[in-house]
Design a protein around this motif. Structure first.
Motif, PDB file in Angstrom:
ATOM      1  N   LEU A  78      -4.602 -23.962   8.186  1.00  0.00           N
ATOM      2  CA  LEU A  78      -3.322 -24.112   8.885  1.00  0.00           C
ATOM      3  C   LEU A  78      -3.078 -22.936   9.826  1.00  0.00           C
ATOM      4  O   LEU A  78      -3.270 -21.781   9.447  1.00  0.00           O
ATOM      5  N   VAL A  79      -2.620 -23.247  11.019  1.00  0.00           N
ATOM      6  CA  VAL A  79      -2.256 -22.213  11.993  1.00  0.00           C
ATOM      7  C   VAL A  79      -0.878 -22.550  12.570  1.00  0.00           C
ATOM      8  O   VAL A  79      -0.638 -23.681  12.989  1.00  0.00           O
ATOM      9  N   ALA A  80       0.028 -21.592  12.554  1.00  0.00           N
ATOM     10  CA  ALA A  80       1.330 -21.804  13.180  1.00  0.00           C
ATOM     11  C   ALA A  80       1.262 -21.330  14.630  1.00  0.00           C
ATOM     12  O   ALA A  80       0.633 -20.315  14.922  1.00  0.00           O
ATOM     13  N   PHE A  81       1.898 -22.073  15.499  1.00  0.00           N
ATOM     14  CA  PHE A  81       1.820 -21.742  16.934  1.00  0.00           C
ATOM     15  C   PHE A  81       3.126 -22.121  17.640  1.00  0.00           C
ATOM     16  O   PHE A  81       3.854 -22.992  17.190  1.00  0.00           O
ATOM     17  N   PRO A  82       3.408 -21.432  18.762  1.00  0.00           N
ATOM     18  CA  PRO A  82       4.632 -21.758  19.503  1.00  0.00           C
ATOM     19  C   PRO A  82       4.443 -23.022  20.330  1.00  0.00           C
ATOM     20  O   PRO A  82       3.331 -23.331  20.746  1.00  0.00           O
ATOM     21  N   THR A  83       5.524 -23.767  20.536  1.00  0.00           N
ATOM     22  CA  THR A  83       5.548 -24.790  21.584  1.00  0.00           C
ATOM     23  C   THR A  83       6.787 -24.476  22.429  1.00  0.00           C
ATOM     24  O   THR A  83       7.487 -23.511  22.143  1.00  0.00           O
ATOM     25  N   GLU A  84       7.077 -25.303  23.411  1.00  0.00           N
ATOM     26  CA  GLU A  84       8.273 -25.048  24.219  1.00  0.00           C
ATOM     27  C   GLU A  84       9.550 -25.439  23.462  1.00  0.00           C
ATOM     28  O   GLU A  84      10.642 -25.046  23.859  1.00  0.00           O
ATOM     29  N   THR A  85       9.403 -26.191  22.357  1.00  0.00           N
ATOM     30  CA  THR A  85      10.590 -26.648  21.611  1.00  0.00           C
ATOM     31  C   THR A  85      10.858 -25.744  20.421  1.00  0.00           C
ATOM     32  O   THR A  85      11.834 -24.991  20.405  1.00  0.00           O
ATOM     33  N   VAL A  86      10.001 -25.839  19.402  1.00  0.00           N
ATOM     34  CA  VAL A  86      10.085 -25.000  18.201  1.00  0.00           C
ATOM     35  C   VAL A  86       8.653 -24.637  17.807  1.00  0.00           C
ATOM     36  O   VAL A  86       7.701 -25.164  18.382  1.00  0.00           O
ATOM     37  N   TYR A  87       8.486 -23.746  16.831  1.00  0.00           N
ATOM     38  CA  TYR A  87       7.134 -23.423  16.353  1.00  0.00           C
ATOM     39  C   TYR A  87       6.596 -24.583  15.506  1.00  0.00           C
ATOM     40  O   TYR A  87       7.355 -25.240  14.784  1.00  0.00           O
ATOM     41  N   GLY A  88       5.291 -24.825  15.608  1.00  0.00           N
ATOM     42  CA  GLY A  88       4.653 -25.891  14.852  1.00  0.00           C
ATOM     43  C   GLY A  88       3.723 -25.336  13.790  1.00  0.00           C
ATOM     44  O   GLY A  88       3.188 -24.235  13.928  1.00  0.00           O
ATOM     45  N   LEU A  89       3.551 -26.110  12.715  1.00  0.00           N
ATOM     46  CA  LEU A  89       2.601 -25.771  11.653  1.00  0.00           C
ATOM     47  C   LEU A  89       1.410 -26.704  11.823  1.00  0.00           C
ATOM     48  O   LEU A  89       1.492 -27.883  11.481  1.00  0.00           O
ATOM     49  N   GLY A  90       0.310 -26.177  12.382  1.00  0.00           N
ATOM     50  CA  GLY A  90      -0.756 -27.041  12.867  1.00  0.00           C
ATOM     51  C   GLY A  90      -1.966 -27.157  11.964  1.00  0.00           C
ATOM     52  O   GLY A  90      -2.325 -26.230  11.249  1.00  0.00           O
ATOM     53  N   ALA A  91      -2.596 -28.332  12.040  1.00  0.00           N
ATOM     54  CA  ALA A  91      -3.877 -28.576  11.385  1.00  0.00           C
ATOM     55  C   ALA A  91      -4.624 -29.623  12.197  1.00  0.00           C
ATOM     56  O   ALA A  91      -4.016 -30.350  12.992  1.00  0.00           O
ATOM     57  N   ASN A  92      -5.933 -29.703  11.976  1.00  0.00           N
ATOM     58  CA  ASN A  92      -6.752 -30.737  12.609  1.00  0.00           C
ATOM     59  C   ASN A  92      -6.198 -32.114  12.243  1.00  0.00           C
ATOM     60  O   ASN A  92      -6.267 -32.535  11.090  1.00  0.00           O
ATOM     61  N   ALA A  93      -5.676 -32.825  13.229  1.00  0.00           N
ATOM     62  CA  ALA A  93      -5.011 -34.106  12.981  1.00  0.00           C
ATOM     63  C   ALA A  93      -5.966 -35.177  12.471  1.00  0.00           C
ATOM     64  O   ALA A  93      -5.535 -36.161  11.870  1.00  0.00           O
ATOM     65  N   LEU A  94      -7.274 -34.985  12.711  1.00  0.00           N
ATOM     66  CA  LEU A  94      -8.248 -36.007  12.342  1.00  0.00           C
ATOM     67  C   LEU A  94      -8.869 -35.746  10.963  1.00  0.00           C
ATOM     68  O   LEU A  94      -9.735 -36.486  10.515  1.00  0.00           O
ATOM     69  N   ASP A  95      -8.428 -34.685  10.309  1.00  0.00           N
ATOM     70  CA  ASP A  95      -8.964 -34.293   9.005  1.00  0.00           C
ATOM     71  C   ASP A  95      -7.864 -34.445   7.945  1.00  0.00           C
ATOM     72  O   ASP A  95      -6.951 -33.628   7.847  1.00  0.00           O
ATOM     73  N   ALA A  96      -7.968 -35.524   7.166  1.00  0.00           N
ATOM     74  CA  ALA A  96      -6.896 -35.839   6.206  1.00  0.00           C
ATOM     75  C   ALA A  96      -6.652 -34.699   5.215  1.00  0.00           C
ATOM     76  O   ALA A  96      -5.509 -34.424   4.840  1.00  0.00           O
ATOM     77  N   ASP A  97      -7.717 -34.020   4.804  1.00  0.00           N
ATOM     78  CA  ASP A  97      -7.544 -32.917   3.839  1.00  0.00           C
ATOM     79  C   ASP A  97      -6.758 -31.766   4.460  1.00  0.00           C
ATOM     80  O   ASP A  97      -5.897 -31.166   3.804  1.00  0.00           O
ATOM     81  N   ALA A  98      -7.056 -31.473   5.705  1.00  0.00           N
ATOM     82  CA  ALA A  98      -6.332 -30.403   6.401  1.00  0.00           C
ATOM     83  C   ALA A  98      -4.863 -30.788   6.563  1.00  0.00           C
ATOM     84  O   ALA A  98      -3.963 -29.979   6.350  1.00  0.00           O
ATOM     85  N   VAL A  99      -4.628 -32.045   6.923  1.00  0.00           N
ATOM     86  CA  VAL A  99      -3.257 -32.517   7.142  1.00  0.00           C
ATOM     87  C   VAL A  99      -2.449 -32.481   5.834  1.00  0.00           C
ATOM     88  O   VAL A  99      -1.265 -32.151   5.833  1.00  0.00           O
ATOM     89  N   ARG A 100      -3.118 -32.790   4.737  1.00  0.00           N
ATOM     90  CA  ARG A 100      -2.444 -32.744   3.436  1.00  0.00           C
ATOM     91  C   ARG A 100      -1.863 -31.353   3.156  1.00  0.00           C
ATOM     92  O   ARG A 100      -0.817 -31.215   2.539  1.00  0.00           O
ATOM     93  N   LYS A 101      -2.570 -30.322   3.645  1.00  0.00           N
ATOM     94  CA  LYS A 101      -2.082 -28.940   3.442  1.00  0.00           C
ATOM     95  C   LYS A 101      -0.746 -28.721   4.143  1.00  0.00           C
ATOM     96  O   LYS A 101       0.065 -27.909   3.707  1.00  0.00           O
ATOM     97  N   ILE A 102      -0.522 -29.402   5.251  1.00  0.00           N
ATOM     98  CA  ILE A 102       0.763 -29.275   5.959  1.00  0.00           C
ATOM     99  C   ILE A 102       1.890 -29.789   5.060  1.00  0.00           C
ATOM    100  O   ILE A 102       2.912 -29.127   4.882  1.00  0.00           O
ATOM    101  N   TYR A 103       1.685 -30.976   4.502  1.00  0.00           N
ATOM    102  CA  TYR A 103       2.717 -31.574   3.644  1.00  0.00           C
ATOM    103  C   TYR A 103       3.012 -30.670   2.450  1.00  0.00           C
ATOM    104  O   TYR A 103       4.165 -30.473   2.081  1.00  0.00           O
ATOM    105  N   GLU A 104       1.941 -30.099   1.875  1.00  0.00           N
ATOM    106  CA  GLU A 104       2.123 -29.214   0.718  1.00  0.00           C
ATOM    107  C   GLU A 104       2.894 -27.950   1.097  1.00  0.00           C
ATOM    108  O   GLU A 104       3.836 -27.562   0.425  1.00  0.00           O
ATOM    109  N   ALA A 105       2.486 -27.322   2.178  1.00  0.00           N
ATOM    110  CA  ALA A 105       3.110 -26.051   2.582  1.00  0.00           C
ATOM    111  C   ALA A 105       4.594 -26.232   2.892  1.00  0.00           C
ATOM    112  O   ALA A 105       5.421 -25.382   2.573  1.00  0.00           O
ATOM    113  N   LYS A 106       4.932 -27.346   3.504  1.00  0.00           N
ATOM    114  CA  LYS A 106       6.325 -27.579   3.890  1.00  0.00           C
ATOM    115  C   LYS A 106       7.163 -28.163   2.761  1.00  0.00           C
ATOM    116  O   LYS A 106       8.388 -28.114   2.804  1.00  0.00           O
TER     117      LYS A 106
END
Ligand code: TXA
Ligand code: MG
Length: 328
Positions: A35-63
């Protein structure tokens, strides 16, 4: 070269060597499924490889986010968008005018998008953020990056890197710091799979601008069916730790009922708030609203009273966030 590519070239030309090294490191982490957090023009995002289900699962867990609330896929080119969703004519017209920018389009998903990323739906949400760091990160990873706002689920969205570290510091491999975000509220989300575009979430791009570009009305989700198709709107969001009310400036004193209150808005309130944040206009109100909620919950007040914004332009997005933060 297309108009969008020209806009991107201009943005990329400003990246320094030091920035590039940091972004390359972050892109490597994304490719490793971190997971990498990064700025956008709106708010900061908590990012992961969108095509990797395991990576995406980490987003749900962290939040601590419900797994049926789908994520936005962030892209750095129209080609990348075409790999993950079916674009139609109206979507293309909007993209050409406003990307990179605060507009998210919900479109039929292609199979490559894991169900985890799209919360089990047949559609996926896609946007190209107008932020150099975000675009460079996506480009370097050469992958769509799914990213919700980088806050604990239910808390106000973060508009600076420090807030991200406070909320999610332990869960992320890296936080890219791009300073305060330009807009301050999330992107506008519209469903482009029906006859008329449907506004699923008011946001940084005013609905009026979308209508002007398309020459058609953007419908508001009224019936229950539409609400069901925008899962994010089902949950309480953005809540400060103390109660929040919306009111006209002149009614603040009465509504406080003798409690210690903090005020924010574009005018001064009646009564004697223990802290007051007055913004110059709605643009500044949007820019500051999430930071203000986090600040005023620690002001010693028993209640926050926020001035009801007008229901047009960016005001619609501010009002939506405040309503949901107040528990309405
Ligand atoms: O500005 C933004 O949009 C920020 C930055 C980081 O890009 N991101 C953001 O993501 O606000 P998030 O996850 O907090 O909000 C995404 C919204 C949610 O309301 C979600 O339900 C909706 O988009 N959404 C995502 N995919 C959808 C889909 N396929 N159909 C309907 N709604 C969808
Ligand atoms: Mg969010």
């Amino acid at each position: 070269m297309t108009e969008i590519e020209r806009r991107l070239e201009k943005i990329y030309s400003q990246t320094t060597k030091t920035e590039r090294a940091e972004i390359d490191r972050a892109a490597k982490l994304i490719k490793e499924g971190k997971l990498v957090a990064f700025p956008t023009e709106t708010v900061y995002g908590l990012g992961a490889n969108a095509l990797d289900a395991d990576a995406v699962r980490k987003i749900y867990e962290a939040k601590g986010r419900p797994s049926d609330n789908p994520l936005i896929l962030h892209v750095a080119s129209v080609e990348m968008a075409e790999k993950i969703v079916e674009l139609n004519g109206a979507a293309r017209a909007l993209i050409e005018k406003v990307w990179p920018g605060p507009l998210t389009l919900v479109l039929p998903a292609k199979e490559i998008v894991p169900l985890t990323t799209r919360g089990g739906l047949e559609t996926a949400a896609v946007r190209m953020p107008d932020n150099r760091t975000a675009l460079e990160l996506i480009r370097a990873a050469n992958l769509p990056i799914s990213a919700p706002s980088a806050n604990k689920s239910g808390r106000p969205s973060p508009t600076d890197a420090q807030t991200v570290r406070e909320d999610l510091g332990d869960a992320v491999a890296q936080v890219l710091d791009g300073g305060a975000t330009k807009i301050g509220v999330e992107s506008t989300v519209i469903d482009m799979t029906q006859g008329n575009p449907i506004l699923l979430r008011a946001g940084g791009l005013p609905k009026e601008e979308i209508e002007e570009i398309l020459g058609t009305e953007v419908l508001l989700p009224q019936d229950k069916n539409t609400a069901k198709r925008s899962p994010g709107t089902r949950y309480r969001h953005y809540a400060p730790k103390i109660p929040l009310l919306l009111a006209k400036a002149k009614d603040a004193e009465k509504l406080a009922e003798g409690k210690k209150f903090a005020w924010m808005g574009t005018s001064k309130s009646s009564g004697k708030p223990i802290e007051t944040l007055v913004f110059e206009n709605e643009t500044e109100y949007a820019h500051e609203v999430f930071r203000a909620l986090r600040r005023l919950e620690n002001s010693g007040a028993e209640i926050i009273i926020a001035e009801t914004p007008p229901e047009k332009g960016i005001g619609l997005a501010i009002k939506d966030r405040l309503n949901r933060a107040s528990g309405d």
